[in-house]
Enzyme design. Structure first.
Site, PDB file in Angstrom:
ATOM      1  CG  ASP A 261      -2.050   1.076   1.406  1.00  0.00           C
ATOM      2  OD1 ASP A 261      -2.182   1.496   0.123  1.00  0.00           O
ATOM      3  OD2 ASP A 261      -2.614   1.192   2.163  1.00  0.00           O
TER       4      ASP A 261
ATOM      5  CG  ASN B 169      -7.477  -2.708  -6.357  1.00  0.00           C
ATOM      6  OD1 ASN B 169      -6.833  -3.400  -6.323  1.00  0.00           O
ATOM      7  ND2 ASN B 169      -7.825  -1.534  -5.567  1.00  0.00           N
TER       8      ASN B 169
END
Ligand code: FPP
Length: 264
Positions: free
Chosen positions: A34, A82
């Site tokens: 991330d 996503n």
């Protein structure tokens, strides 16, 4: 083993590795990568620049993990969410980046004896991406070292739903639902129907960029894993950071819901 390990590492990594007990390394490390967007923003670059640098971090981390003898490494590369939560152009970029990465990386995988695997709903990915994925997997299938699993179009809740449907399918083939009703669905049965049925549960999960969330990653499998969160943004993560996480892991006392047990 140790000699080949040391030749593959840089000076910094060698020093850190020397502080570790090689007998107590985790068997399976899972990573939530991330911070690519924030890395780019800090440099006034477009978000995709962070993903590009993120690929370098994937390469370095996988190489170091393989060199120190970690048997299983699983990376959360693309979640089911996503698709919905990112601009279409960014999703398209990530799909192209994945294909470029896989095409160029097979030689690194083979040099490091890394076998490539995937978890997630790969059948929902664009067909050209699926083709490259299959090609890269086949090209590394004979390798006997670390198994690098990329979680692509992965979500833990979807995985559990898929597992339950797979249990029903198996029951239908094996005497129908009457038969299933008489059976107890236990933890072992569920484990056997997960995408990760061939993998041990991770001993350690690492998350970069300081967020304290699991983000729908391996929810079943992380039940007893040690969690390590670093402020480092994923594009800056490298072998040194991985070894620092391992040093922290070796200080932990694992419990598995019971009495104190030392790591690994
Ligand atoms: C999070 O950064 C990361 C991802 C979207 C997925 C990880 C993708 C890569 C490392 C590049 C491609 C990987 C492979 C295997 C080819 P973010 O965009 O959520 O960062 P932010 O939270 O700072 O916005």
């Amino acid at each position: 083993m140790r000699t080949s390990v040391i030749t593959g590492l840089n000076q910094n990594e060698r020093e850190l590795f020397a502080t570790l007990d090689p007998k107590r390394l985790p068997h399976h490390i899972a990573i939530i990568m991330d911070g690519n967007g924030r890395w780019a923003k800090k440099r006034h670059l477009p978000r995709v620049a962070g993903h590009k640098r993120g690929v370098e971090a994937v390469r370095g981390t996988a190489e170091t993990a393989a060199r120190i003898g970690i048997p299983w490494l699983t990376l959360y590369a693309f979640s089911v969410e996503n698709w919905k939560r990112r601009p279409k152009t960014e999703v398209a970029f990530l799909m192209r980046l994945l294909q470029t990465y896989l095409k160029s990386e097979v030689s690194t995988f083979n040099d490091n004896n890394i076998r490539l695997e995937y978890i997630g709903r790969r059948h929902e990915l664009p067909s050209e991406v699926q083709d490259v994925m299959q090609w890269a997997q086949d090209a590394t299938a004979k390798n006997t070292g670390m198994v690098l699993t990329l979680a692509l179009n992965y979500g833990a809740r979807s995985e559990l739903a898929d597992a339950f449907n797979s249990i029903l399918d198996a029951a239908a083939k094996n005497g129908g639902l009457e038969h299933l009703r008489k059976q107890l669905i236990d933890e072992e049965t569920i484990g056997k129907h997960l995408y990760t049925s061939h993998l041990p549960d991770p001993d350690l999960v690492i998350r970069t960029s300081g967020e304290m969330r699991l983000s729908n990653f391996l929810l079943w499998q992380l039940a007893y894993s040690e969690i390590y969160v670093t402020e480092t943004l994923w594009p800056d993560f490298d072998g040194k950071h991985l070894l620092e996480a391992l040093r922290d892991f070796q200080k932990r006392e694992r419990r598995f819901g019971g009495l104190t047990e030392h790591t690994a």
